[in-house]
Design a protein around this motif. Structure first.
Motif, PDB file in Angstrom:
ATOM      1  N   LYS A 545       0.859  -1.184   0.000  1.00  0.00           N
ATOM      2  CA  LYS A 545       0.000   0.000   0.000  1.00  0.00           C
ATOM      3  C   LYS A 545       0.890   1.227   0.000  1.00  0.00           C
ATOM      4  O   LYS A 545       1.985   1.204   0.548  1.00  0.00           O
ATOM      5  N   LYS A 546       0.401   2.293  -0.613  1.00  0.00           N
ATOM      6  CA  LYS A 546       1.193   3.517  -0.726  1.00  0.00           C
ATOM      7  C   LYS A 546       0.478   4.658  -0.015  1.00  0.00           C
ATOM      8  O   LYS A 546      -0.721   4.878  -0.212  1.00  0.00           O
ATOM      9  N   GLY A 547       1.219   5.372   0.842  1.00  0.00           N
ATOM     10  CA  GLY A 547       0.627   6.499   1.574  1.00  0.00           C
ATOM     11  C   GLY A 547       1.689   7.443   2.085  1.00  0.00           C
ATOM     12  O   GLY A 547       2.880   7.255   1.825  1.00  0.00           O
ATOM     13  N   ASP A 548       1.271   8.434   2.869  1.00  0.00           N
ATOM     14  CA  ASP A 548       2.185   9.502   3.286  1.00  0.00           C
ATOM     15  C   ASP A 548       2.304   9.685   4.789  1.00  0.00           C
ATOM     16  O   ASP A 548       3.241  10.334   5.265  1.00  0.00           O
ATOM     17  N   ASP A 549       1.388   9.103   5.589  1.00  0.00           N
ATOM     18  CA  ASP A 549       1.361   9.408   7.015  1.00  0.00           C
ATOM     19  C   ASP A 549       2.353   8.590   7.833  1.00  0.00           C
ATOM     20  O   ASP A 549       2.942   9.090   8.787  1.00  0.00           O
ATOM     21  N   ILE A 550       2.506   7.346   7.456  1.00  0.00           N
ATOM     22  CA  ILE A 550       3.279   6.430   8.301  1.00  0.00           C
ATOM     23  C   ILE A 550       3.742   5.236   7.478  1.00  0.00           C
ATOM     24  O   ILE A 550       3.103   4.861   6.494  1.00  0.00           O
ATOM     25  N   THR A 551       4.880   4.654   7.875  1.00  0.00           N
ATOM     26  CA  THR A 551       5.399   3.444   7.228  1.00  0.00           C
ATOM     27  C   THR A 551       5.202   2.255   8.149  1.00  0.00           C
ATOM     28  O   THR A 551       5.563   2.307   9.329  1.00  0.00           O
ATOM     29  N   ILE A 552       4.605   1.205   7.595  1.00  0.00           N
ATOM     30  CA  ILE A 552       4.508  -0.066   8.311  1.00  0.00           C
ATOM     31  C   ILE A 552       5.440  -1.050   7.596  1.00  0.00           C
ATOM     32  O   ILE A 552       5.329  -1.244   6.381  1.00  0.00           O
ATOM     33  N   ILE A 553       6.352  -1.649   8.357  1.00  0.00           N
ATOM     34  CA  ILE A 553       7.283  -2.635   7.798  1.00  0.00           C
ATOM     35  C   ILE A 553       6.965  -3.994   8.414  1.00  0.00           C
ATOM     36  O   ILE A 553       6.909  -4.128   9.642  1.00  0.00           O
ATOM     37  N   SER A 554       6.753  -4.995   7.580  1.00  0.00           N
ATOM     38  CA  SER A 554       6.476  -6.326   8.097  1.00  0.00           C
ATOM     39  C   SER A 554       6.794  -7.365   7.032  1.00  0.00           C
ATOM     40  O   SER A 554       7.342  -7.046   5.962  1.00  0.00           O
ATOM     41  N   TYR A 555       6.416  -8.615   7.305  1.00  0.00           N
ATOM     42  CA  TYR A 555       6.652  -9.737   6.392  1.00  0.00           C
ATOM     43  C   TYR A 555       5.822 -10.906   6.875  1.00  0.00           C
ATOM     44  O   TYR A 555       5.350 -10.944   8.022  1.00  0.00           O
ATOM     45  N   GLY A 556       5.616 -11.878   6.006  1.00  0.00           N
ATOM     46  CA  GLY A 556       4.849 -13.060   6.382  1.00  0.00           C
ATOM     47  C   GLY A 556       3.450 -12.718   6.838  1.00  0.00           C
ATOM     48  O   GLY A 556       2.766 -11.854   6.256  1.00  0.00           O
ATOM     49  N   ALA A 557       2.979 -13.376   7.900  1.00  0.00           N
ATOM     50  CA  ALA A 557       1.615 -13.154   8.389  1.00  0.00           C
ATOM     51  C   ALA A 557       1.406 -11.722   8.861  1.00  0.00           C
ATOM     52  O   ALA A 557       0.276 -11.213   8.831  1.00  0.00           O
ATOM     53  N   GLY A 558       2.475 -11.048   9.293  1.00  0.00           N
ATOM     54  CA  GLY A 558       2.352  -9.673   9.759  1.00  0.00           C
ATOM     55  C   GLY A 558       1.759  -8.745   8.724  1.00  0.00           C
ATOM     56  O   GLY A 558       1.041  -7.786   9.056  1.00  0.00           O
ATOM     57  N   ILE A 559       2.032  -8.992   7.453  1.00  0.00           N
ATOM     58  CA  ILE A 559       1.467  -8.169   6.376  1.00  0.00           C
ATOM     59  C   ILE A 559      -0.054  -8.278   6.381  1.00  0.00           C
ATOM     60  O   ILE A 559      -0.775  -7.275   6.239  1.00  0.00           O
ATOM     61  N   HIS A 560      -0.556  -9.479   6.571  1.00  0.00           N
ATOM     62  CA  HIS A 560      -2.009  -9.682   6.559  1.00  0.00           C
ATOM     63  C   HIS A 560      -2.658  -9.141   7.828  1.00  0.00           C
ATOM     64  O   HIS A 560      -3.795  -8.649   7.784  1.00  0.00           O
ATOM     65  N   TRP A 561      -1.943  -9.196   8.949  1.00  0.00           N
ATOM     66  CA  TRP A 561      -2.442  -8.545  10.154  1.00  0.00           C
ATOM     67  C   TRP A 561      -2.596  -7.042   9.923  1.00  0.00           C
ATOM     68  O   TRP A 561      -3.596  -6.440  10.294  1.00  0.00           O
ATOM     69  N   ALA A 562      -1.576  -6.458   9.295  1.00  0.00           N
ATOM     70  CA  ALA A 562      -1.605  -5.016   9.041  1.00  0.00           C
ATOM     71  C   ALA A 562      -2.753  -4.654   8.096  1.00  0.00           C
ATOM     72  O   ALA A 562      -3.471  -3.661   8.319  1.00  0.00           O
ATOM     73  N   LEU A 563      -2.923  -5.435   7.044  1.00  0.00           N
ATOM     74  CA  LEU A 563      -4.017  -5.161   6.104  1.00  0.00           C
ATOM     75  C   LEU A 563      -5.372  -5.233   6.799  1.00  0.00           C
ATOM     76  O   LEU A 563      -6.271  -4.417   6.531  1.00  0.00           O
ATOM     77  N   LYS A 655      -0.114  -9.416  16.956  1.00  0.00           N
ATOM     78  CA  LYS A 655      -1.307  -8.931  16.252  1.00  0.00           C
ATOM     79  C   LYS A 655      -2.263  -8.257  17.230  1.00  0.00           C
ATOM     80  O   LYS A 655      -2.904  -7.254  16.903  1.00  0.00           O
ATOM     81  N   ARG A 656      -2.355  -8.788  18.436  1.00  0.00           N
ATOM     82  CA  ARG A 656      -3.289  -8.298  19.438  1.00  0.00           C
ATOM     83  C   ARG A 656      -2.970  -6.854  19.848  1.00  0.00           C
ATOM     84  O   ARG A 656      -3.869  -6.085  20.189  1.00  0.00           O
ATOM     85  N   ARG A 657      -1.696  -6.494  19.802  1.00  0.00           N
ATOM     86  CA  ARG A 657      -1.272  -5.163  20.270  1.00  0.00           C
ATOM     87  C   ARG A 657      -0.988  -4.177  19.145  1.00  0.00           C
ATOM     88  O   ARG A 657      -0.725  -3.012  19.388  1.00  0.00           O
ATOM     89  N   PHE A 658      -1.032  -4.675  17.913  1.00  0.00           N
ATOM     90  CA  PHE A 658      -0.616  -3.824  16.803  1.00  0.00           C
ATOM     91  C   PHE A 658      -1.531  -2.631  16.594  1.00  0.00           C
ATOM     92  O   PHE A 658      -1.056  -1.502  16.372  1.00  0.00           O
ATOM     93  N   GLU A 659      -2.843  -2.827  16.631  1.00  0.00           N
ATOM     94  CA  GLU A 659      -3.780  -1.732  16.343  1.00  0.00           C
ATOM     95  C   GLU A 659      -3.571  -0.563  17.309  1.00  0.00           C
ATOM     96  O   GLU A 659      -3.490   0.595  16.884  1.00  0.00           O
ATOM     97  N   GLU A 660      -3.478  -0.859  18.575  1.00  0.00           N
ATOM     98  CA  GLU A 660      -3.302   0.200  19.577  1.00  0.00           C
ATOM     99  C   GLU A 660      -1.994   0.954  19.354  1.00  0.00           C
ATOM    100  O   GLU A 660      -1.952   2.192  19.412  1.00  0.00           O
TER     101      GLU A 660
END
Length: 668
Positions: A545-563, A655-660
């Motif tokens: 995903k492309k945006g300007d506010d913040i960078t999220i760096i991940s891999y594997g299942a973490g990408i799907h958690w972020a999405l 994953k449980r703590r990522f949103e906060e």
């Protein structure tokens, strides 16, 4: 050692049909390593060399075995087998340069002693961990067997090394697969200071062959004719009828484990008894008494060898020390690999992640006829995840090989295959089980090219990850065990398209690659995947995903958690960076995104401390500090083993703590 002390002192030499020239040649071959050793011991006392592992008294074994092999057959010696190297006619100045850490040696000053290999002389030295050498021999022999080369591979170990698990794993592999490996045990009485009675509790080590269904023999290791004749006869038989054979050579170590150790722990009478069984003096007297050798000839041989030793020592000693070259050091960690893009077809079909991996393996098996896949239950059963289902029918059992449960031995076997010109893919049934194969991965595969320029063309597939209620031993994402080890490449895809293309490149690449596959994504993530063979470059992150506010760096299942979290917060403008490969790491993409957004959160499934997120965070602080508008934030799982219960597992995962944490960082 009681069984040896009762034996007769006189060696019984039976020349059989061997000519005088052959008998004298064996004497000369033994004499050379003995005279080299005598020179080295003088230089050691003079402080001109730093360490020495003596094989005095054991020359008949090294020389006899190597003389029975053809020059194109591999031999894998240990650090007391100087006679192997000299019988292979390796130039003495190169050996001396190796021991002195000079550039003319075989490791560019990066290792010492006999810790090197050379394809030119088909000689593969060991690492200090000793045991994996056995598995490497199995891999070399497997390569020969698959090509029907009718070649023998000989590998040495001491009686102490037979206590290691790798020894037993290798014997079992060789037996089950019918590999033409000659396992040579030099039973010299002591493993450093530990006598044989504290190493094993059977009468003879050769007896262990029975337990593995392997033919075995006991040979007088001080009798050069007996060694050469029996090994020569066995090798001829093994070339026609490939099978493993276990040999126990009875001998004695006359000096310390290395010279600094001394021999005070050895009874004087035992040393005196074995001194009378010296393999060279006894054989020389036999040759003299039977008019096969004259005193004059003997003196001429000695003078000629001593001249050769002195001139080569002077050449090596006069060579300058290795110049420090940073680019060369960093450049030799990996074997050269030029990536050539093979573009994807426009024709696609929907595949799950697991199907894309299977598809990629099948395409690579068709593309590389020297590729062998090995793993537990991968043949007719198709593996526990059914990724190789149907492969036996398509490619045959020779190339799709069920393995015994012995991760260390199989990783070493994969390395041996690579040494002998094949490619290997090894499936860890679960990534957790790689701990049983840790040593050969980090000490053989990872260091191979840096140490002696040998590529380690091995891919290890790692089904990993939590979210499936598999508990502490089937759920780890243990990539951080390996990302800190120079010489390994680490791939960790999140999508089917990437998995197929990156696995293809991993197999193309001659370097060792650990390929992580998240089990929870196997059958839950689908995508339109190009048909046919294509590849993707390692070391290139993907901007999901492309945006300007913040960078999220991940891999594997973490990408799907972020999405999943971002779907709940469409107002956040995000650069979502999927690393895809952790070694090499796409620092350019990371720094470019952060310099644009000014904020970054790194998400990993692994527990936080010591994970790759920590290193990425440090890199960002060192390279992007002035661009940051907030502290770098890391999110990972709890500092506990992974629990089995669903609720406990959900609490464990980051994953449980990522949103906060994401929302806090946005609001910072």
């Amino acid at each position: 050692m009681e069984h040896i002390s009762k034996e007769k002192i006189q060696l019984d030499f039976n020349r059989q049909e061997y000519s005088n020239d052959q008998l004298v040649s064996l004497y000369q071959k033994m004499l050379k390593p003995r005279l080299i050793e005598e020179k080295m011991l003088v230089l050691l006392r003079q402080g001109k060399i730093s360490k020495w592992f003596s094989g005095i008294g054991q020359e008949a074994i090294s020389v006899g075995v190597t003389s029975a092999l053809n020059e194109d057959e591999y031999v894998l010696p240990m650090h007391r087998n100087l006679g192997v190297f000299t019988t292979r006619n390796i130039p003495l100045y190169r050996l001396f340069a190796q021991w002195q850490g000079k550039l003319s040696g075989f490791t560019k000053g990066r290792d010492r002693s006999f810790h090197f290999g050379t394809q030119e002389y088909k000689t593969i030295g060991m690492i200090s961990h000793l045991g994996p050498q056995m598995g490497v021999a199995c891999g070399i022999a497997l390569g020969n067997l698959l090509r029907e080369d009718k070649k023998v591979t000989a590998v040495f170990t001491g009686e102490g090394g037979t206590s290691e698990g790798d020894f037993h794993e290798a014997l079992n592999i060789a037996s089950v697969w019918g590999l033409p490996v000659l396992f040579c045990i030099e039973n010299n009485g002591y493993g450093l200071s530990t006598p044989t009675k504290e190493q094993y509790n059977c009468e003879n080590l050769a007896d262990r062959g029975k337990g593995y269904g392997i033919e075995s023999h006991i040979i007088d290791g001080n009798n050069i004719i007996e060694v050469f004749d029996q090994v020569n006869t066995l090798c001829k038989s093994m070339r026609l009828n490939p099978r493993p054979i276990l040999l126990e050579f009875k001998t004695f170590r006359m000096r310390g484990h290395e010279e600094a150790s001394g021999t005070k722990y050895v009874p004087n009478e035992l040393i005196a008894e074995w001194a009378l069984k010296d393999p060279i003096e006894n054989y020389k007297n036999y040759l003299l008494n039977n008019d096969i050798l004259s005193e004059k000839n003997d003196q001429e041989y000695r003078e000629k060898i001593k001249k050769e030793i002195d001139s080569n020592w002077e050449k090596a000693n006069n060579e300058t020390t290795v110049d420090v070259d940073l680019d060369r050091e960093l450049g030799d960690v990996f074997s050269p690999f030029e990536y050539y893009n093979i573009p994807a077809s426009n024709q696609t079909h929907e595949l799950r992640l697991i199907d894309a991996i299977s598809d990629s393996l099948g395409e690579s098996m068709m593309r590389f006829d020297n590729l062998v896949i090995m793993g537990q239950d991968i043949a007719e059963y198709g593996g526990v995840f059914k990724i190789t289902e149907g492969f036996v029918k398509q490619f045959g059992k020779q190339r799709i090989r069920n393995t015994p449960i012995c991760e260390s031995g199989i990783v070493s076997t994969g390395y041996g295959l690579a040494i002998n010109g094949s490619k290997a893919v090894i499936e860890m049934q679960f990534a957790d089980f790689v701990s049983s194969g840790f040593n050969p991965i980090v000490n053989l595969l990872a260091k191979s090219n840096y140490r002696w320029g040998q590529s380690a063309d091995v891919v290890i597939r790692m089904p990993c990850g939590a979210g499936v209620g598999a508990g502490p031993f089937h759920s780890q994402t243990n990539e951080a065990w390996f990302t800190k080890t120079p010489g390994l490449k680490i791939v960790y895809p999140a999508f089917p398209v990437d998995a197929k293309g990156l696995l293809a490149t991993a197999i193309e690449d001659p370097n060792p690659v650990l390929f992580f596959e998240h089990k929870a994504l196997y059958r839950t993530i689908r995508q339109e995947v190009p048909k046919g063979y294509y590849n993707l470059p390692l070391g290139k992150a993907a901007l999901v995903k492309k945006g300007d506010d913040i960078t999220i760096i991940s891999y594997g299942a973490g990408i799907h958690w972020a999405l999943e979290i971002l779907d709940k917060h469409p107002q956040i403008s995000v650069d979502l960076l999927d690393l895809r490969t952790l070694q090499p790491l796409d620092e350019t993409a990371i720094f470019g995104s952060i310099n644009k957004t000014g904020k970054v959160i790194i998400l990993q499934e692994d527990s936080l401390f010591g994970g790759i997120a920590s290193d990425i965070s440090a890199l960002i602080m060192e390279n992007c500090f002035t661009s940051l508008d907030a502290p770098v934030k890391r999110v990972g799982s709890l500092e506990t083993p992974i629990p089995f219960d669903k609720n406990l597992e959900e609490q464990y995962l980051g994953k449980r703590r990522f949103e906060e944490e994401l929302l806090n960082l946005v609001a910072y």
